[in-house]
Write a protein that holds these residues in place. Sequence first.
Motif, short mmCIF file in Angstrom:
data_model
loop_
_atom_site.label_atom_id
_atom_site.label_comp_id
_atom_site.label_asym_id
_atom_site.label_seq_id
_atom_site.Cartn_x
_atom_site.Cartn_y
_atom_site.Cartn_z
N ALA A 99 -10.20 1.47 -2.03
CA ALA A 99 -9.64 0.72 -3.27
C ALA A 99 -10.89 0.79 -4.23
O ALA A 99 -10.43 0.72 -5.77
CB ALA A 99 -8.06 -0.38 -2.48
N ILE A 147 -3.55 -5.16 -4.45
CA ILE A 147 -4.37 -4.83 -2.55
C ILE A 147 -5.46 -5.16 -2.22
O ILE A 147 -5.21 -6.25 -1.34
CB ILE A 147 -3.59 -3.23 -2.74
N ILE A 193 -5.61 4.60 0.96
CA ILE A 193 -5.61 2.88 1.21
C ILE A 193 -4.16 2.56 2.51
O ILE A 193 -4.84 1.85 3.16
CB ILE A 193 -5.30 1.82 -0.33
N GLY A 194 -3.10 3.72 2.28
CA GLY A 194 -1.96 3.60 2.32
C GLY A 194 -2.31 3.80 3.84
O GLY A 194 -1.55 2.96 5.07
N ALA A 209 -9.65 0.91 3.87
CA ALA A 209 -8.84 0.81 3.46
C ALA A 209 -9.66 -0.13 1.51
O ALA A 209 -9.15 0.28 0.31
CB ALA A 209 -7.42 0.00 3.32
N TYR A 244 1.86 1.69 -3.18
CA TYR A 244 0.89 1.91 -4.59
C TYR A 244 0.40 3.78 -4.65
O TYR A 244 0.70 4.00 -5.35
CB TYR A 244 -0.34 0.95 -4.10
N SER A 245 0.55 4.43 -2.95
CA SER A 245 0.42 5.42 -2.78
C SER A 245 1.51 6.00 -3.53
O SER A 245 1.09 7.22 -4.30
CB SER A 245 0.75 5.32 -1.35
N VAL A 263 -4.19 1.71 6.28
CA VAL A 263 -4.03 0.01 6.31
C VAL A 263 -2.37 1.22 7.75
O VAL A 263 -2.77 -0.33 8.21
CB VAL A 263 -2.90 0.07 5.52
N ASN A 265 -3.81 -2.37 -7.64
CA ASN A 265 -5.14 -2.08 -6.95
C ASN A 265 -5.96 -3.39 -6.64
O ASN A 265 -5.96 -4.24 -5.60
CB ASN A 265 -6.42 -1.54 -7.65
N SER A 274 0.81 -1.35 0.31
CA SER A 274 -0.64 -0.06 0.09
C SER A 274 0.61 1.60 -0.33
O SER A 274 0.56 2.09 -0.49
CB SER A 274 -1.26 0.03 1.48
#
Length: 124
Positions: A75, A106, A48-49, A71, A17-18, A52, A103, A14
Motif C-alpha cells: 500500500a 486501507i 495488497i488484496g 500488504a 481497491y484492486s 490480505v 489507499n 482491498s
Amino acid sequence: MTMPRKENIIQDKSEKYSARIIRMYQYLIKIKYETVMSKQILRSGTSIGANVAESRNAQSAADFINKLNIALKEADETMFWLKSLKAGNYITEKQFYSMMTDNEEIIKILTSIIKTKKNNITIQ
C-alpha cells in the motif's frame, strides 16, 4: 445456495481497491500510453488484496501479521506510484485524491489490525 459470509472489511476494501487499480492500469495503457509506472502500480496495488487474502489462511499469529505487513508495504508503494503518476500528469488531481483516499483508508485499517494483533499476542 451460497453460505452467508462473515463481513471482513479489509478483505472487501482491498478487493474493491484492486479492481480500481486494474481499471486505472487499463486507462493508463489505453488512453495515456503509459507502460512502466502502470505495471508497477498494477503489481503493488493488486498485491495488497492478495496478501490480505493470504492472511486468512495464516499458519500462526506471526504469519498473519507478516502477511498484513507485506500488504501494508505494498500500500505504501502504491502511494508512491500514485504520486509519481500525478507528478507526471498521467492522472488528474481528482483521480489522485480519489485513489489516495482509498489507499490511506486501507493503510489505517491494516495498521490497526496489525497493532491489535501484536497487542493480543503480548497480553497472552
